[in-house]
Design a protein around this motif. Sequence first.
Motif, mmCIF file in Angstrom:
data_model
loop_
_atom_site.group_PDB
_atom_site.id
_atom_site.type_symbol
_atom_site.label_atom_id
_atom_site.label_comp_id
_atom_site.label_asym_id
_atom_site.label_seq_id
_atom_site.Cartn_x
_atom_site.Cartn_y
_atom_site.Cartn_z
ATOM 1 N N LYS A 83 0.828 -1.214 0.000
ATOM 2 C CA LYS A 83 0.000 0.000 0.000
ATOM 3 C C LYS A 83 0.866 1.270 0.000
ATOM 4 O O LYS A 83 0.482 2.304 0.540
ATOM 5 C CB LYS A 83 -0.952 0.015 1.205
ATOM 6 N N GLN A 84 2.033 1.147 -0.591
ATOM 7 C CA GLN A 84 2.943 2.289 -0.711
ATOM 8 C C GLN A 84 3.408 2.427 -2.157
ATOM 9 O O GLN A 84 3.393 1.448 -2.930
ATOM 10 C CB GLN A 84 4.160 2.107 0.204
ATOM 11 N N THR A 85 3.813 3.649 -2.493
ATOM 12 C CA THR A 85 4.316 3.905 -3.844
ATOM 13 C C THR A 85 5.647 3.196 -4.057
ATOM 14 O O THR A 85 6.524 3.232 -3.182
ATOM 15 C CB THR A 85 4.487 5.410 -4.088
ATOM 16 N N HIS A 86 5.794 2.580 -5.213
ATOM 17 C CA HIS A 86 7.034 1.881 -5.536
ATOM 18 C C HIS A 86 7.483 2.267 -6.942
ATOM 19 O O HIS A 86 6.664 2.393 -7.864
ATOM 20 C CB HIS A 86 6.854 0.361 -5.458
ATOM 21 N N SER A 87 8.807 2.449 -7.089
ATOM 22 C CA SER A 87 9.409 2.704 -8.401
ATOM 23 C C SER A 87 10.521 1.698 -8.631
ATOM 24 O O SER A 87 11.297 1.395 -7.715
ATOM 25 C CB SER A 87 9.969 4.131 -8.490
ATOM 26 N N VAL A 88 10.586 1.196 -9.845
ATOM 27 C CA VAL A 88 11.627 0.233 -10.185
ATOM 28 C C VAL A 88 11.995 0.412 -11.659
ATOM 29 O O VAL A 88 11.143 0.728 -12.490
ATOM 30 C CB VAL A 88 11.143 -1.217 -9.908
ATOM 31 N N VAL A 89 13.286 0.241 -11.951
ATOM 32 C CA VAL A 89 13.746 0.276 -13.344
ATOM 33 C C VAL A 89 13.666 -1.146 -13.892
ATOM 34 O O VAL A 89 14.234 -2.079 -13.329
ATOM 35 C CB VAL A 89 15.190 0.798 -13.444
ATOM 36 N N ILE A 90 12.932 -1.309 -14.990
ATOM 37 C CA ILE A 90 12.711 -2.636 -15.573
ATOM 38 C C ILE A 90 13.277 -2.678 -16.990
ATOM 39 O O ILE A 90 13.027 -1.772 -17.798
ATOM 40 C CB ILE A 90 11.209 -2.990 -15.600
ATOM 41 N N HIS A 91 14.026 -3.725 -17.285
ATOM 42 C CA HIS A 91 14.531 -3.974 -18.642
ATOM 43 C C HIS A 91 13.596 -5.001 -19.291
ATOM 44 O O HIS A 91 13.635 -6.190 -18.965
ATOM 45 C CB HIS A 91 15.964 -4.506 -18.597
ATOM 46 N N TYR A 92 12.765 -4.542 -20.192
ATOM 47 C CA TYR A 92 11.764 -5.407 -20.801
ATOM 48 C C TYR A 92 12.356 -6.257 -21.921
ATOM 49 O O TYR A 92 13.418 -5.950 -22.478
ATOM 50 C CB TYR A 92 10.604 -4.565 -21.325
ATOM 51 N N ASN A 94 11.532 -6.573 -24.917
ATOM 52 C CA ASN A 94 11.601 -5.937 -26.234
ATOM 53 C C ASN A 94 12.806 -4.994 -26.376
ATOM 54 O O ASN A 94 12.932 -4.293 -27.374
ATOM 55 C CB ASN A 94 10.311 -5.162 -26.518
ATOM 56 N N GLY A 95 13.658 -4.974 -25.344
ATOM 57 C CA GLY A 95 14.847 -4.141 -25.405
ATOM 58 C C GLY A 95 14.683 -2.764 -24.802
ATOM 59 O O GLY A 95 15.661 -2.018 -24.683
ATOM 60 N N ARG A 96 13.474 -2.421 -24.399
ATOM 61 C CA ARG A 96 13.236 -1.111 -23.788
ATOM 62 C C ARG A 96 13.570 -1.147 -22.298
ATOM 63 O O ARG A 96 13.408 -2.172 -21.627
ATOM 64 C CB ARG A 96 11.772 -0.696 -23.953
ATOM 65 N N THR A 97 14.014 -0.002 -21.796
ATOM 66 C CA THR A 97 14.256 0.172 -20.365
ATOM 67 C C THR A 97 13.362 1.302 -19.882
ATOM 68 O O THR A 97 13.295 2.360 -20.530
ATOM 69 C CB THR A 97 15.722 0.507 -20.084
ATOM 70 N N ALA A 98 12.673 1.091 -18.755
ATOM 71 C CA ALA A 98 11.715 2.094 -18.297
ATOM 72 C C ALA A 98 11.700 2.183 -16.773
ATOM 73 O O ALA A 98 12.014 1.218 -16.076
ATOM 74 C CB ALA A 98 10.315 1.759 -18.806
ATOM 75 N N ILE A 99 11.336 3.377 -16.300
ATOM 76 C CA ILE A 99 11.066 3.559 -14.867
ATOM 77 C C ILE A 99 9.586 3.283 -14.653
ATOM 78 O O ILE A 99 8.728 3.974 -15.207
ATOM 79 C CB ILE A 99 11.418 4.981 -14.412
ATOM 80 N N ASN A 100 9.284 2.275 -13.876
ATOM 81 C CA ASN A 100 7.919 1.846 -13.642
ATOM 82 C C ASN A 100 7.518 2.259 -12.222
ATOM 83 O O ASN A 100 8.071 1.765 -11.242
ATOM 84 C CB ASN A 100 7.824 0.319 -13.807
ATOM 85 N N THR A 101 6.564 3.183 -12.134
ATOM 86 C CA THR A 101 6.122 3.703 -10.832
ATOM 87 C C THR A 101 4.661 3.344 -10.611
ATOM 88 O O THR A 101 3.816 3.578 -11.486
ATOM 89 C CB THR A 101 6.295 5.232 -10.765
ATOM 90 N N ALA A 102 4.359 2.789 -9.450
ATOM 91 C CA ALA A 102 2.978 2.420 -9.098
ATOM 92 C C ALA A 102 2.567 3.177 -7.834
ATOM 93 O O ALA A 102 3.259 3.126 -6.817
ATOM 94 C CB ALA A 102 2.872 0.919 -8.883
#
Length: 469
Positions: A83-92, A94-102
């Motif tokens: 129940k807290q905000t989380h951010s993680v860098v994910i290497h998908y 398809n070759g893309r890298t993204a900052i994923n924040t929930a």
Amino acid sequence: MYQTKFFQGSDNTELVQLIMTIFKTSHDGLAICDRNGYVLLYNDAYLSITGIPADILNNFSYIEQKEMHMVPDSSAARAIATKQTHSVVIHYANGRTAINTATPLLDPNGELLFVVGNVRDITELNKLQQELEETRQINSSFQRALEQIQNDIDSGGQIIYRSSMMHRIVSLANRFAANDSPILLLGESGVGKDVLANYIHAQSGRSGEFIKINCGAIPDHLLESELFGYEKGAFTGASQAKEGLFELAHSGTVFLDEVGDLPFPLQVKLLNVLQDGKIRRLGGKTSRQVNMRIIAATNSDLEAMVEQKQFRQDLYYRLNVLSLTIPPLRERREDIPALVFYYLKKLEWKYQQEMRLETDALEALVDYDWPGNVRELKNVVERSYHMCENGRITYDQLPASIRNSQHSALPLHLAKMEQPLALKEAVERFEREYIQRVLKETSTMQECADKLGVNISTLVRKKRGLGIK
């Protein structure tokens, strides 16, 4: 969300439509899931960035996706659990890298209602950052080379190098300079054997002169009189006595360049000089003591000449007490930028006009194999300096032999392919796999370039051309 006085929406329907339009057109990936992790809404950018098929989003919760390893990681699953905000860098995949924040949305009682996910593509940002770091490494390498050049110029030194190979040779030269034993310098034509010999003399502390003798440039019938001198009346035309070069080098150093061209009869006399430290002029009756250091150099295979009875074995052993082999320029490419800038700076001082060397021109010079070694490089720099326009030395102003050449150091063995490939494709595939392997085995770009035997700018261009990340 805040609303300003400029917002003229009449009802919530218009506001919802506006929000939905923003949701659809956002460059960031957006997705909203319920308390159980099932996706309720997502936009096209989310699909594009993550590469997750719509079927998976429509049928599996984030928790299930993570447990079944459908995705590398899930910030939404973490947000649901904590129940807290989380951010993680994910290497998908398809070759893309993204900052994923929930970000979790809670009701007044603290119970989870929804989780809003934001996915920001940082692939290009990472690529730019990597290219920036590679450029910094290249600039750092060139800066160190320029600093060494300046130090050498300030101290009057003439050994310009950056490679570990030349560092070892110069270190040995400094040790050899401290004694009087003969030194044999080996290496291809133009590698700088005369420069190293002069350096050894300068470091030896000898008070006499450094005298260079090219054994192949003086006719055989004159060479003996040049080396040993002669007395008055020794031969027709000897109207007065003359000191030989060995005598003139007393307390100094004699550099016998191309010693392999020394006539066989003179080899015996040179051996006597090395053993006794005495010379006798032509027509003379007494020997004279000389205190000199002999440094010999050749690009010939003296061992083969000994076997072919073209060079005396005893003289070879006497000259080869201490030996140094200077590697060709193609085997120490790290030295090329330093040498280029050194000779360019000397020309700028001489003609009082600065020139800028373009990056692509420098890279071409580094990639060239230099069959004529340092001598050829010096001539090319001088030619390019005088041919340049508008204060810039460009790639197009380099000699055609350099522009048309392409350095490629490939191993002899290629792995077997299941199906035959075109030669170009096979070479590219091998280069890509080989460079990737060395990159994994090394911690820095410079270390990788050293192991591959190329300079760092060549490695960067290879990586880009082969699509290596």
